[in-house]
Design a protein around this motif. Sequence first.
Motif, PDB file in Angstrom:
ATOM      1  N   GLN A 108      38.213  46.875  34.153  1.00 20.28           N
ATOM      2  CA  GLN A 108      39.536  46.357  33.790  1.00 20.28           C
ATOM      3  C   GLN A 108      40.282  45.865  35.025  1.00 20.28           C
ATOM      4  OE1 GLN A 108      41.358  49.613  31.729  1.00 20.28           O
ATOM      5  NE2 GLN A 108      40.362  49.160  29.778  1.00 20.28           N
ATOM      6  N   LEU A 109      40.171  46.650  36.106  1.00 22.79           N
ATOM      7  CA  LEU A 109      40.840  46.233  37.338  1.00 22.79           C
ATOM      8  C   LEU A 109      40.235  44.935  37.873  1.00 22.79           C
ATOM      9  CD1 LEU A 109      41.322  49.641  39.145  1.00 22.79           C
ATOM     10  CD2 LEU A 109      43.084  48.206  38.147  1.00 22.79           C
ATOM     11  N   SER A 110      38.931  44.794  37.749  1.00 21.54           N
ATOM     12  CA  SER A 110      38.287  43.542  38.170  1.00 21.54           C
ATOM     13  C   SER A 110      38.820  42.381  37.337  1.00 21.54           C
ATOM     14  CB  SER A 110      36.775  43.642  38.021  1.00 21.54           C
ATOM     15  OG  SER A 110      36.256  44.633  38.871  1.00 21.54           O
ATOM     16  N   GLY A 111      39.006  42.626  36.050  1.00 18.30           N
ATOM     17  CA  GLY A 111      39.584  41.585  35.183  1.00 18.30           C
ATOM     18  C   GLY A 111      41.001  41.239  35.605  1.00 18.30           C
ATOM     19  N   GLN A 112      41.764  42.258  35.961  1.00 21.04           N
ATOM     20  CA  GLN A 112      43.134  42.004  36.416  1.00 21.04           C
ATOM     21  C   GLN A 112      43.129  41.220  37.719  1.00 21.04           C
ATOM     22  OE1 GLN A 112      45.050  45.819  36.635  1.00 21.04           O
ATOM     23  NE2 GLN A 112      45.331  45.984  34.420  1.00 21.04           N
ATOM     24  N   VAL A 113      42.202  41.559  38.623  1.00 17.41           N
ATOM     25  CA  VAL A 113      42.100  40.813  39.882  1.00 17.41           C
ATOM     26  C   VAL A 113      41.764  39.353  39.587  1.00 17.41           C
ATOM     27  CG1 VAL A 113      40.718  40.543  41.975  1.00 17.41           C
ATOM     28  CG2 VAL A 113      41.564  42.799  41.335  1.00 17.41           C
ATOM     29  N   ALA A 114      40.853  39.141  38.635  1.00 20.08           N
ATOM     30  CA  ALA A 114      40.498  37.763  38.266  1.00 20.08           C
ATOM     31  C   ALA A 114      41.714  37.038  37.703  1.00 20.08           C
ATOM     32  CB  ALA A 114      39.353  37.772  37.259  1.00 20.08           C
TER      33      ALA A 114
ATOM     34  N   ALA B  16      46.679  45.004  47.032  1.00 21.58           N
ATOM     35  CA  ALA B  16      46.563  46.193  47.889  1.00 21.58           C
ATOM     36  C   ALA B  16      46.415  47.441  47.027  1.00 21.58           C
ATOM     37  CB  ALA B  16      47.771  46.306  48.801  1.00 21.58           C
ATOM     38  N   GLU B  17      47.211  47.521  45.957  1.00 23.64           N
ATOM     39  CA  GLU B  17      47.114  48.662  45.046  1.00 23.64           C
ATOM     40  C   GLU B  17      45.743  48.694  44.356  1.00 23.64           C
ATOM     41  OE1 GLU B  17      51.854  48.764  43.852  1.00 23.64           O
ATOM     42  OE2 GLU B  17      50.364  48.415  42.295  1.00 23.64           O
TER      43      GLU B  17
ATOM     44  N   SER C 282      56.403  35.834  44.348  1.00 22.63           N
ATOM     45  CA  SER C 282      55.213  36.084  43.533  1.00 22.63           C
ATOM     46  C   SER C 282      54.019  36.443  44.406  1.00 22.63           C
ATOM     47  CB  SER C 282      54.877  34.851  42.691  1.00 22.63           C
ATOM     48  OG  SER C 282      55.892  34.592  41.762  1.00 22.63           O
ATOM     49  N   ARG C 283      53.901  35.709  45.532  1.00 19.90           N
ATOM     50  CA  ARG C 283      52.787  35.985  46.431  1.00 19.90           C
ATOM     51  C   ARG C 283      52.851  37.411  46.976  1.00 19.90           C
ATOM     52  NH1 ARG C 283      53.461  32.873  51.341  1.00 19.90           N
ATOM     53  NH2 ARG C 283      54.374  34.801  52.058  1.00 19.90           N
ATOM     54  N   ASP C 284      54.044  37.850  47.372  1.00 18.07           N
ATOM     55  CA  ASP C 284      54.194  39.219  47.876  1.00 18.07           C
ATOM     56  C   ASP C 284      53.828  40.240  46.795  1.00 18.07           C
ATOM     57  OD1 ASP C 284      57.157  38.441  49.877  1.00 18.07           O
ATOM     58  OD2 ASP C 284      55.016  38.166  50.291  1.00 18.07           O
ATOM     59  N   GLU C 285      54.276  39.955  45.583  1.00 15.00           N
ATOM     60  CA  GLU C 285      53.951  40.860  44.477  1.00 15.00           C
ATOM     61  C   GLU C 285      52.440  40.908  44.242  1.00 15.00           C
ATOM     62  OE1 GLU C 285      56.234  40.170  40.921  1.00 15.00           O
ATOM     63  OE2 GLU C 285      54.668  41.060  39.694  1.00 15.00           O
ATOM     64  N   LEU C 286      51.813  39.727  44.300  1.00 11.40           N
ATOM     65  CA  LEU C 286      50.360  39.677  44.119  1.00 11.40           C
ATOM     66  C   LEU C 286      49.633  40.424  45.236  1.00 11.40           C
ATOM     67  CD1 LEU C 286      49.810  35.981  42.989  1.00 11.40           C
ATOM     68  CD2 LEU C 286      49.562  38.044  41.603  1.00 11.40           C
ATOM     69  N   GLN C 287      50.128  40.279  46.448  1.00  9.91           N
ATOM     70  CA  GLN C 287      49.500  40.995  47.559  1.00  9.91           C
ATOM     71  C   GLN C 287      49.651  42.501  47.393  1.00  9.91           C
ATOM     72  OE1 GLN C 287      51.328  39.227  51.000  1.00  9.91           O
ATOM     73  NE2 GLN C 287      49.801  37.580  51.141  1.00  9.91           N
ATOM     74  N   GLU C 288      50.817  42.921  46.919  1.00 13.91           N
ATOM     75  CA  GLU C 288      51.009  44.352  46.660  1.00 13.91           C
ATOM     76  C   GLU C 288      50.045  44.839  45.574  1.00 13.91           C
ATOM     77  OE1 GLU C 288      55.810  44.491  47.659  1.00 13.91           O
ATOM     78  OE2 GLU C 288      55.093  44.993  45.672  1.00 13.91           O
TER      79      GLU C 288
ATOM     80  N   SER D 251      40.528  50.931  43.713  1.00 17.21           N
ATOM     81  CA  SER D 251      39.077  50.760  43.730  1.00 17.21           C
ATOM     82  C   SER D 251      38.427  51.756  44.688  1.00 17.21           C
ATOM     83  CB  SER D 251      38.737  49.327  44.145  1.00 17.21           C
ATOM     84  OG  SER D 251      37.345  49.154  44.194  1.00 17.21           O
ATOM     85  N   GLU D 252      39.032  51.957  45.859  1.00 19.24           N
ATOM     86  CA  GLU D 252      38.505  52.947  46.802  1.00 19.24           C
ATOM     87  C   GLU D 252      38.552  54.343  46.209  1.00 19.24           C
ATOM     88  OE1 GLU D 252      39.999  50.543  50.789  1.00 19.24           O
ATOM     89  OE2 GLU D 252      40.762  52.537  50.385  1.00 19.24           O
ATOM     90  N   ASN D 253      39.686  54.663  45.553  1.00 20.17           N
ATOM     91  CA  ASN D 253      39.818  55.980  44.921  1.00 20.17           C
ATOM     92  C   ASN D 253      38.776  56.161  43.825  1.00 20.17           C
ATOM     93  OD1 ASN D 253      41.932  56.690  46.571  1.00 20.17           O
ATOM     94  ND2 ASN D 253      43.514  56.091  45.122  1.00 20.17           N
ATOM     95  N   LEU D 254      38.560  55.106  43.041  1.00 22.22           N
ATOM     96  CA  LEU D 254      37.549  55.182  41.980  1.00 22.22           C
ATOM     97  C   LEU D 254      36.158  55.387  42.565  1.00 22.22           C
ATOM     98  CD1 LEU D 254      38.740  52.405  39.499  1.00 22.22           C
ATOM     99  CD2 LEU D 254      38.785  54.871  39.137  1.00 22.22           C
TER     100      LEU D 254
END
Length: 191
Positions: free
Chosen positions: A72-78, A120-121, A111-117, A126-129
Amino acid sequence: MMKRTRIMKCVFTAIVPLVLAGCCRVDIESLQAALAQTELERDNLKAQLDDTDQARSRLAEQVDKLGKSRDQLSGQVAELNKSRDQLSEQVAELNKSKDQLQEKITELSGSRDELQERLAESSKLSENLQKKNDELVRARDTATARAQAAQRRIDELTAKLQRETAKVLELQDQLKMVQAALAELQSKLNP
């Protein structure tokens, strides 16, 4: 003198089987106690094995859930990448008008800052997973090793139970032979 000898033989004949029966009874009782203990240990190991299997199933379910979350996170990244691409197209269109461009640049920066956040999240998540997945794999391997150890213990206890059962059967056969000999002696003594 003859009567005394005969009485001594009768007493000896009566006492010897009783003593032998007492010894066999003690052996049988100790074997039955050992058998009961072995069965109790076997049941406990089976319960531990069932608990381990359930824990392994729960861990597998958690791994599946984490895999789905990662997908799901990969889908959100896409989707975020798609949004970024759309914003880039908007920037190209906004180059036509300076006033509109300035307003849109401000919006796009936010928007770019929000996307970068979010990225980053997403990276942190992903690292935590991945860490959680590694922990679950280690837990699964540990559970498997425990299950194998429990199975080996069950196999050992089963073999021990079979040996003890064979001993009990052998003692029962010996007891029958002693009883038959006793019956034969009694029949000879009491014609």
